[in-house]
Design an enzyme around this catalytic site. Structure first.
Site, PDB file in Angstrom:
ATOM      1  N   SER A  34     -10.843  63.639  65.113  1.00 38.48           N
ATOM      2  CA  SER A  34     -10.910  62.391  64.347  1.00 38.48           C
ATOM      3  C   SER A  34     -11.133  62.626  62.861  1.00 38.48           C
ATOM      4  CB  SER A  34     -12.042  61.512  64.878  1.00 38.48           C
ATOM      5  OG  SER A  34     -13.296  62.081  64.550  1.00 38.48           O
ATOM      6  N   GLY A  80      -5.799  76.510  66.503  1.00 41.39           N
ATOM      7  CA  GLY A  80      -7.151  76.750  66.000  1.00 41.39           C
ATOM      8  C   GLY A  80      -7.723  78.084  66.419  1.00 41.39           C
ATOM      9  N   SER A 114     -17.109  64.095  69.539  1.00 44.25           N
ATOM     10  CA  SER A 114     -18.351  64.466  70.209  1.00 44.25           C
ATOM     11  C   SER A 114     -19.443  63.426  69.978  1.00 44.25           C
ATOM     12  CB  SER A 114     -18.842  65.828  69.716  1.00 44.25           C
ATOM     13  OG  SER A 114     -17.939  66.847  70.066  1.00 44.25           O
TER      14      SER A 114
END
Length: 227
Positions: free
Chosen positions: A91, A149, A62
């Site tokens: 990341s 998730g 982001s």
């Protein structure tokens, strides 16, 4: 505007975000300054520009101002002993920022769990964090796991904070279940390519959940490995 920020270094980027009023907390600024984005962005891209960037496998890192915003929204819930779940850790950048924020506190014992559905993204996050500061992994301050998730990570629940870095068509109930009383979750909600909003969920000491719509956003979808 924040998205005009383009630093010559990580410290320069964070300085600009402070000047634009995006970062208001000095503790948040310190965590972001200590976590150099160059370790988390592809080598052929500028890590110090305030924009989202692709990291592969349908995921992005982001824009820096959104990471700063997330940290400030969760700041009051980031205590020395907090447990944090970073869904769609990608990341590994914000996962590391959470850990640095918590462990800057005296006698910190908190844990940050990053979860990703794609095994290559789990490997990427671990690699990036190790290149930044291997001790975050080796001392157990950060744990990176592979999984859906949307189902959270029950093994390490309940969590004081949950951050979701991808958009769900509707808020996953299981994540709210794993939120500790007194905890907070922020999550983008809405269809892929449609209208999405960043929403804040707070669970009070009695387990009652309240929802606040914060702002319009655009995120990649929250999925598992097969959808």
């Amino acid at each position: 505007m924040a998205w005009r920020s383009r630093g010559l270094s990580n410290a320069d980027l964070i300085r600009q975000l402070k000047e634009y009023g995006v970062i208001k907390s000095e503790a948040v600024a310190q965590a972001l300054t200590a976590t150099d984005r160059k370790f988390y962005v592809a080598s052929n891209l500028n890590p110090y520009v305030d924009s989202p960037q692709r990291i592969g496998h349908g995921a992005t890192i982001s824009a820096p101002h959104m990471h700063a915003y997330a940290l400030e929204l969760l700041e009051n819930h980031l205590k020395a002993d907090s447990r944090v779940l970073d869904v769609g850790s990608g990341s590994g950048y914000l996962t590391a920022c959470f850990a640095r924020y918590i462990h800057a506190k005296e006698n910190a014992s908190g844990l940050v769990v990053g979860i990703e559905h794609h095994p290559e993204l789990v490997k990427l996050g671990i690699k990036n964090i190790r290149e930044d500061d291997a001790s975050l992994i080796e001392t157990g301050k950060v744990i990176m796991v592979e999984g859906d998730g949307r189902q959270g990570s029950k093994e390490h629940a309940p969590y004081d904070c949950i951050h979701v870095g991808a958009a769900a068509p509707e808020t996953p109930t299981e994540l709210i279940n794993q939120l500790k009383p007194g905890g907070r979750m922020i999550i983008p909600v809405g269809p892929d390519g449609g209208t999405q909003y960043l929403e804040q969920y707070d669970k009070d000491s009695n387990g009652k959940v309240s929802n606040t719509r914060l702002m319009g956003v655009m995120y990649v979808p929250l999925t598992d490995l097969h959808t």
